[in-house]
Write a protein that holds these residues in place. Structure first.
Motif, short mmCIF file in Angstrom:
data_model
loop_
_atom_site.label_atom_id
_atom_site.label_comp_id
_atom_site.label_asym_id
_atom_site.label_seq_id
_atom_site.Cartn_x
_atom_site.Cartn_y
_atom_site.Cartn_z
N LYS A 134 -30.63 133.18 77.25
CA LYS A 134 -30.05 132.99 78.70
C LYS A 134 -30.54 133.41 79.89
O LYS A 134 -31.11 134.72 79.91
N ARG A 166 -34.55 137.17 80.86
CA ARG A 166 -33.60 136.37 79.73
C ARG A 166 -32.97 137.44 78.94
O ARG A 166 -33.46 138.65 78.75
N THR A 167 -31.81 136.98 78.31
CA THR A 167 -31.08 137.85 77.43
C THR A 167 -31.74 137.48 76.19
O THR A 167 -32.73 136.64 76.05
N PHE A 168 -31.35 138.14 74.76
CA PHE A 168 -32.18 138.15 73.70
C PHE A 168 -31.96 136.74 73.20
O PHE A 168 -32.80 136.35 72.39
N SER A 200 -20.14 143.17 73.41
CA SER A 200 -20.99 142.36 74.09
C SER A 200 -22.30 143.14 74.26
O SER A 200 -22.32 144.50 74.38
N THR A 201 -23.39 142.64 74.73
CA THR A 201 -24.58 143.23 74.78
C THR A 201 -24.93 143.16 76.48
O THR A 201 -26.27 142.65 76.70
N GLY A 202 -23.84 143.41 77.27
CA GLY A 202 -24.10 142.87 78.87
C GLY A 202 -25.19 143.95 79.30
O GLY A 202 -25.67 144.92 78.85
N THR A 203 -25.98 143.23 80.45
CA THR A 203 -27.10 144.21 81.06
C THR A 203 -26.82 145.14 81.81
O THR A 203 -27.51 146.00 82.20
N HIS A 231 -24.33 138.99 66.00
CA HIS A 231 -23.55 138.39 67.22
C HIS A 231 -22.94 137.03 66.83
O HIS A 231 -22.95 136.74 65.49
N SER A 265 -20.24 147.98 77.24
CA SER A 265 -19.85 146.74 76.53
C SER A 265 -18.46 146.46 76.40
O SER A 265 -17.47 147.33 76.27
N ILE A 279 -30.77 135.44 83.25
CA ILE A 279 -30.15 136.53 83.77
C ILE A 279 -30.14 136.32 85.32
O ILE A 279 -30.95 136.86 85.94
#
Length: 501
Positions: A492, A487-489, A161-164, A205, A168, A494
């Motif tokens: 989405k 937003r994510t890449f 995952s690429t969580g903030t 991804h 991961s 955040i």
């Protein structure tokens, strides 16, 4: 279907060797050419120490070469560990060390990984090895029986995952998971044999990878592009390869609309379907796309890295209420549970948490048994924090994550429903709605807005607009103007960042 994506690809190379398999901005290869390249790279990787179960870290981009690397690793029964293009050094090191990677694939070596062999993806010599047909790959394309393809229970990849925040999570998937998800996509979008799908979504991804897998199983073609900002190139490749379908994120679709207006409408007699996912799609964009592509099937899908594409909805077909994510795909089964994970009979007035089972569900979280037990305690269902219900016709509805859904004096409000109305206002460039504490109602909706360029905010006019498009109990109690929505890449919101402001 065969037991792995690479085995399906090999049989499609035997059946249709000259059909276009993969294309990008620099090259295009037939199924036979891709299969020969896979065999050549597999032999080369074997000489570099890659064996069954070996983890290989790959810095991916939108190219034919990277996808061939993955399938070569699958043929060796090695484990593909993709990282995004230009991944941070500490991320590359952390994941390489956690997985005990035996090979690093990318455009340049990482000095701190000096003990791990590096394969330069820009080299082409290894691809020529395919014609030698040496070792375990002895024989011609007509004799696939001599090849020991991976079984369904063999691990195929670990998707991190690429969580903030925090470390991961690694989602461990098998070849059986890949096949089941590919079947969900193929059946869900009614994919035709001659399909040519454009995929601008990152192949590091799950979203982009799984659409590629589906086409390889189907024996159809994939055209990779590196995002959609260079629209002239995108439309040029659509024309060159006679693209019949597209895979987009909602944010990509919004960019296409902003940069080219209704240009997609020029392909109304060409595009068989478009599938969108990875983030909620606004009602405005749904309506716009349906208007310019009246005869194209338009799918919004629900899923996760852990459970793949599990629900699809053709929103250009019979319209449903906001929040509908369609019916479960062929390899997915949904239930709704309460806080204690007991199944309930759900309804709009009796929401619960969505849970799904099926061959699409991941094997486990990498080196995280406690996390695995929390997500899938019985080894069957994956339990989510998505609030929703299933109606009498079997359609599944998702209002949002538990922490995102606003409990306004007992009324459950989906933030996406508010956002889909707000974005229709000409003053608004972007928006996000989140729950905030309220002394009277427990929670209340707070709206963050980004104004369109050159626009001056008119509070009276905007609130009058909101009163026209939203029910009284869904009107935002607080409105704040900000410069940018986080937003994510893949687009989405955040929300946690906004809640913590």
């Amino acid at each position: 279907m065969y037991s792995s994506i690479v085995e399906n690809l090999a049989h499609n190379a035997l059946a249709n060797p000259d059909r276009l398999c993969l294309a990008d901005e620099r090259k295009s290869l037939t199924y036979k050419q891709v299969w020969d390249s896979i065999c050549g790279l597999a032999m080369h990787f074997e000489s570099l120490g890659v064996r069954r179960g070996s983890c290989v870290v790959v810095e991916c981009n939108q190219s034919v070469d990277y996808m061939i690397c993955e399938f070569a690793l699958h043929l060796l029964k090695a484990v593909f560990v993709p990282l995004e293009k230009n991944a941070a050094l500490n991320r590359i090191l952390e994941i390489s060390q956690d997985t005990d990677a035996v090979l690093h694939i990318g455009t340049s070596p990482v000095d701190e990984l000096s003990s791990v062999p590096h394969f330069d993806i820009s080299t082409s010599d290894a691809f020529a090895l395919g014609c030698e047909r040496d070792g375990v790959y002895r024989g011609s394309i007509e004799d696939l029986e001599v090849i020991d393809f991976p079984d369904r229970d063999v691990v195929s990849e670990i998707l991190f995952s690429t969580g903030t925040t925090g470390k991961s999570k690694g989602i461990v998937l098998t070849h059986g998971n890949d096949i089941a998800i590919a079947e969900n996509v193929c059946c869900g979008v009614k994919m035709k044999p001659e399909n040519v799908e454009m995929i601008p979504m990152p192949t590091s991804h799950s979203h982009g990878l799984r659409r590629t897998y589906a086409n390889m199983v189907n024996g159809s073609s994939v055209v990779f592009v590196d995002g959609i900002m260079l629209l002239k190139k995108v439309f040029g490749m659509m024309d060159e390869y006679k693209v019949t379908s597209m895979d987009l994120s909602p944010s990509m679709l919004s960019i296409i609309f902003k940069l080219s207006k209704d240009r997609l409408g020029d392909y109304k007699d060409v595009l068989d379907y478009i599938q969108l996912g990875s983030a909620p799609l606004s009602e405005e964009d749904k309506e716009h796309l349906s208007r310019i592509l009246p005869n194209t099937r338009l799918y919004n899908f629900y899923g996760s890295t852990e459970a793949g594409c599990s629900c699809l909805m053709d929103f250009n077909g019979a319209p449903k209420a906001p929040g509908c994510i369609g019916k479960p795909a062929v390899n997915a089964h949904f239930i709704v549970v309460d806080e204690n994970r007991n199944e309930i009979k759900s309804s709009p007035d009796n929401l619960g948490f969505l849970a799904s089972s099926g061959a699409i569900n991941m094997k486990e979280y990498f080196k995280a048994p406690e996390l695995t037990a929390e997500a899938m305690p019985d080894g069957d269902y994956i339990y989510t924090k998505d609030l929703g219900y299933i109606d009498e016709d079997g359609y599944v509805y998702m209002l949002g994550r538990k922490d995102d859904v606003i409990n306004y004096g007992g009324v459950k409000i989906s933030p996406e429903e508010i956002e889909s109305m707000v974005i229709k206002n000409d003053m608004i460039e972007d928006c996000a709605c989140v729950p905030v504490e309220d002394s009277l109602t427990g929670q209340a909706p707070k709206l963050y807005i980004v104004l369109a360029e050159g626009v001056e905010y008119n509070d009276k006019s905007f609130k009058s607009f909101l009163a026209e498009v939203l029910d009284a109990n869904k009107l935002p109690k607080y409105i704040e103007e900000i410069d940018e929505i986080p937003r994510t890449f893949n687009g989405k919101i955040i929300r946690k960042q906004l809640i913590n402001r």
